[in-house]
Design an enzyme around this catalytic site. Sequence first.
Site, PDB file in Angstrom:
ATOM      1  N   ASP A 184      25.090 -46.168 -26.352  1.00 56.54           N
ATOM      2  CA  ASP A 184      25.601 -45.215 -25.371  1.00 56.54           C
ATOM      3  C   ASP A 184      26.104 -43.967 -26.118  1.00 56.54           C
ATOM      4  O   ASP A 184      25.418 -43.445 -26.983  1.00 56.54           O
ATOM      5  CB  ASP A 184      26.687 -45.898 -24.518  1.00 56.54           C
ATOM      6  N   TRP A 185      27.294 -43.453 -25.768  1.00 60.39           N
ATOM      7  CA  TRP A 185      27.840 -42.276 -26.444  1.00 60.39           C
ATOM      8  C   TRP A 185      28.094 -42.511 -27.928  1.00 60.39           C
ATOM      9  O   TRP A 185      28.210 -41.560 -28.707  1.00 60.39           O
ATOM     10  CB  TRP A 185      29.117 -41.813 -25.757  1.00 60.39           C
ATOM     11  N   TRP A 207      24.430 -41.859 -12.045  1.00 62.72           N
ATOM     12  CA  TRP A 207      25.656 -42.240 -12.743  1.00 62.72           C
ATOM     13  C   TRP A 207      26.596 -41.041 -12.888  1.00 62.72           C
ATOM     14  O   TRP A 207      27.801 -41.147 -12.634  1.00 62.72           O
ATOM     15  CB  TRP A 207      25.322 -42.842 -14.094  1.00 62.72           C
ATOM     16  N   HIS A 225      23.144 -52.706 -19.985  1.00 68.40           N
ATOM     17  CA  HIS A 225      23.448 -51.501 -20.757  1.00 68.40           C
ATOM     18  C   HIS A 225      24.424 -51.820 -21.879  1.00 68.40           C
ATOM     19  O   HIS A 225      24.249 -51.381 -23.013  1.00 68.40           O
ATOM     20  CB  HIS A 225      24.033 -50.432 -19.830  1.00 68.40           C
TER      21      HIS A 225
END
Length: 302
Positions: free
Chosen positions: A123-124, A164, A280
């Site tokens: 992710d980030w 999202w 995720h």
Amino acid sequence: MDYLRTPDERFDNLAGYAFKPNYLQVADGEGGELRVHYLDEGPRNADPVLLMHGEPSWSFLYRKMIPGLLAAGHRVVAPDLVGFGRSDKPTQREDYTYQRHVNWMQSVLDQLELNAITLFCQDWGGLIGLRLVAENPDRFARVVAGNTMLPTGDRDLGQAFIDWRNFSQQVPEFPVSKIIDGATTTELDADTLRGYDAPFPDESYKEGARQFPTLVPATPDDPASEKNRAAWDVLEQWQKPFLTAFSDSDPITAGGDAVMQKLIPGCQGQAHTIIENGGHFLQEDQGEKLAEVVNTFIAATP
């Protein structure tokens, strides 16, 4: 820069997270300082495995991976991004920019003097971590990317991401643990949900979490686009080992692994894997399996 600091008692007796907290100070970009929390487990003379989390999680996400990495003899460093976990949380959304997040984590690398790093990012953690790799190529030995990408705004991010981002900006109360529960293949129990909610006593602590989705470069003229393109210039010449370990059930980042495998030379010949039964947040669903993947990769690429 004004900030909030989550009370320590919020982190007492979290299931599976009996790690010693460590702290350092980073420049906030406005003449002050912020406190950053990080885990630092294992032998200090071992090469570090750097675990970079994403939105809206924190180092709690890695509690299932860390034991396996330690058992293989690695040093494990897992920072909490500013605005998350036990790190300080600036109170104004405009305090959070992509570049500041990179700068804050660059300071962590510098102060801990990390070298010969194996990065695992999701992710980030990838949006920030891959920038760090490109801007400090000599300090990284190898990379494992799971469910992440380094967008430049030159390509459509897809409807799942747009949905999202819209949700994150419109929902009256930002439901951190429910977001994570909804992005895993397993149903999280009450203790795990409490762990993900622990950093955020109320909505005032969530400005960073709210801001993150708006910082993903979605147009070619985004403030971060130029530096992300420059990072890709480095990654497209990256010869060191680069492994993708994406999950089989993540609509947000699906296909990103194929892009990296095509563009990054270090991906050639690696044992890329798809983690089964992972959403995720594949570290939550399959953390032990991921630790095995990282250990095997390190052992195969001395």
